[in-house]
Motif scaffolding. Sequence first.
Motif, PDB file in Angstrom:
ATOM      1  N   UNK A 153       0.865  -1.182   0.000  1.00  0.00           N
ATOM      2  CA  UNK A 153       0.000   0.000   0.000  1.00  0.00           C
ATOM      3  C   UNK A 153       0.902   1.233   0.000  1.00  0.00           C
ATOM      4  N   UNK A 154       0.612   2.187  -0.884  1.00  0.00           N
ATOM      5  CA  UNK A 154       1.466   3.368  -0.992  1.00  0.00           C
ATOM      6  C   UNK A 154       0.898   4.575  -0.251  1.00  0.00           C
ATOM      7  N   UNK A 155      -0.380   4.546   0.100  1.00  0.00           N
ATOM      8  CA  UNK A 155      -0.983   5.685   0.776  1.00  0.00           C
ATOM      9  C   UNK A 155      -2.419   5.389   1.129  1.00  0.00           C
ATOM     10  N   UNK A 156      -3.093   6.432   1.624  1.00  0.00           N
ATOM     11  CA  UNK A 156      -4.499   6.270   2.008  1.00  0.00           C
ATOM     12  C   UNK A 156      -5.249   7.565   1.759  1.00  0.00           C
ATOM     13  N   UNK A 157      -6.537   7.430   1.446  1.00  0.00           N
ATOM     14  CA  UNK A 157      -7.408   8.595   1.318  1.00  0.00           C
ATOM     15  C   UNK A 157      -8.661   8.339   2.151  1.00  0.00           C
ATOM     16  N   UNK A 158      -9.343   9.408   2.531  1.00  0.00           N
ATOM     17  CA  UNK A 158     -10.539   9.286   3.362  1.00  0.00           C
ATOM     18  C   UNK A 158     -11.778   9.177   2.480  1.00  0.00           C
ATOM     19  N   UNK A 159     -12.867   8.772   3.094  1.00  0.00           N
ATOM     20  CA  UNK A 159     -14.142   8.679   2.366  1.00  0.00           C
ATOM     21  C   UNK A 159     -14.555  10.056   1.847  1.00  0.00           C
ATOM     22  N   UNK A 160     -14.243  11.111   2.602  1.00  0.00           N
ATOM     23  CA  UNK A 160     -14.580  12.477   2.171  1.00  0.00           C
ATOM     24  C   UNK A 160     -13.808  12.850   0.907  1.00  0.00           C
ATOM     25  N   UNK A 161     -12.528  12.431   0.833  1.00  0.00           N
ATOM     26  CA  UNK A 161     -11.735  12.709  -0.364  1.00  0.00           C
ATOM     27  C   UNK A 161     -12.273  11.928  -1.558  1.00  0.00           C
ATOM     28  N   UNK A 162     -12.715  10.690  -1.309  1.00  0.00           N
ATOM     29  CA  UNK A 162     -13.303   9.867  -2.377  1.00  0.00           C
ATOM     30  C   UNK A 162     -14.542  10.572  -2.930  1.00  0.00           C
ATOM     31  N   UNK A 163     -15.363  11.096  -2.022  1.00  0.00           N
ATOM     32  CA  UNK A 163     -16.594  11.780  -2.448  1.00  0.00           C
ATOM     33  C   UNK A 163     -16.270  13.019  -3.278  1.00  0.00           C
ATOM     34  N   UNK A 164     -15.261  13.768  -2.861  1.00  0.00           N
ATOM     35  CA  UNK A 164     -14.872  14.980  -3.593  1.00  0.00           C
ATOM     36  C   UNK A 164     -14.368  14.635  -4.995  1.00  0.00           C
ATOM     37  N   UNK A 165     -13.530  13.578  -5.085  1.00  0.00           N
ATOM     38  CA  UNK A 165     -13.012  13.145  -6.386  1.00  0.00           C
ATOM     39  C   UNK A 165     -14.169  12.663  -7.264  1.00  0.00           C
ATOM     40  N   UNK A 166     -15.108  11.921  -6.674  1.00  0.00           N
ATOM     41  CA  UNK A 166     -16.266  11.412  -7.422  1.00  0.00           C
ATOM     42  C   UNK A 166     -17.107  12.571  -7.963  1.00  0.00           C
ATOM     43  N   UNK A 167     -17.280  13.623  -7.167  1.00  0.00           N
ATOM     44  CA  UNK A 167     -18.053  14.793  -7.627  1.00  0.00           C
ATOM     45  C   UNK A 167     -17.335  15.481  -8.787  1.00  0.00           C
ATOM     46  N   UNK A 168     -16.007  15.542  -8.715  1.00  0.00           N
ATOM     47  CA  UNK A 168     -15.219  16.154  -9.792  1.00  0.00           C
ATOM     48  C   UNK A 168     -15.348  15.345 -11.076  1.00  0.00           C
ATOM     49  N   UNK A 169     -15.279  14.013 -10.959  1.00  0.00           N
ATOM     50  CA  UNK A 169     -15.289  13.129 -12.124  1.00  0.00           C
ATOM     51  C   UNK A 169     -16.677  12.830 -12.682  1.00  0.00           C
ATOM     52  N   UNK A 170     -17.724  13.096 -11.908  1.00  0.00           N
ATOM     53  CA  UNK A 170     -19.093  12.702 -12.280  1.00  0.00           C
ATOM     54  C   UNK A 170     -19.486  13.044 -13.725  1.00  0.00           C
ATOM     55  N   UNK A 171     -19.178  14.255 -14.240  1.00  0.00           N
ATOM     56  CA  UNK A 171     -19.593  14.556 -15.625  1.00  0.00           C
ATOM     57  C   UNK A 171     -19.012  13.608 -16.671  1.00  0.00           C
ATOM     58  N   UNK A 172     -17.832  13.036 -16.403  1.00  0.00           N
ATOM     59  CA  UNK A 172     -17.176  12.175 -17.389  1.00  0.00           C
ATOM     60  C   UNK A 172     -17.355  10.689 -17.125  1.00  0.00           C
TER      61      UNK A 172
END
Length: 142
Positions: free
Chosen positions: A97-116
Amino acid sequence: MAKKEVVAQVKLVISAGKANPAPPVGPALGPHGINIMEFCKQFNAQTQNMGDTLVPAVLSIYNDRSFTFILKTPPASELIKKAAGVVKGSSVPNKDKVGAITAAQVEEIAKTKLPDLNTTSLESAMNTIKGTARSMGVEVRD
């Protein structure tokens, strides 16, 4: 006025604000006979305040050698690497494992990517991002 006919579609991934006629831009656009410098100027003008993010662009090239392009959202892997603060993903993601992200960061990335993404549900988009993170060796913490 006759409708312009699309003769080619070219997909490029370029660092924001850093398009130049050198590879990969020149060799991809040269055979289609469009003005490469004009594309570079327009791309750089539209992406200059995006930092140094990789930005995918889809060019539609017409029969009169004119073109239009659409900017897409940065790749999910790029957004995950930034959020986790890592340089690259793991070569053995199921072991190292190289790192970790939180569920909040996942949600933010998902909102950014949603249009595509090919979904309209935020929940599905978050699952897609979690899967990408897992395949990169980045843990998702709740």
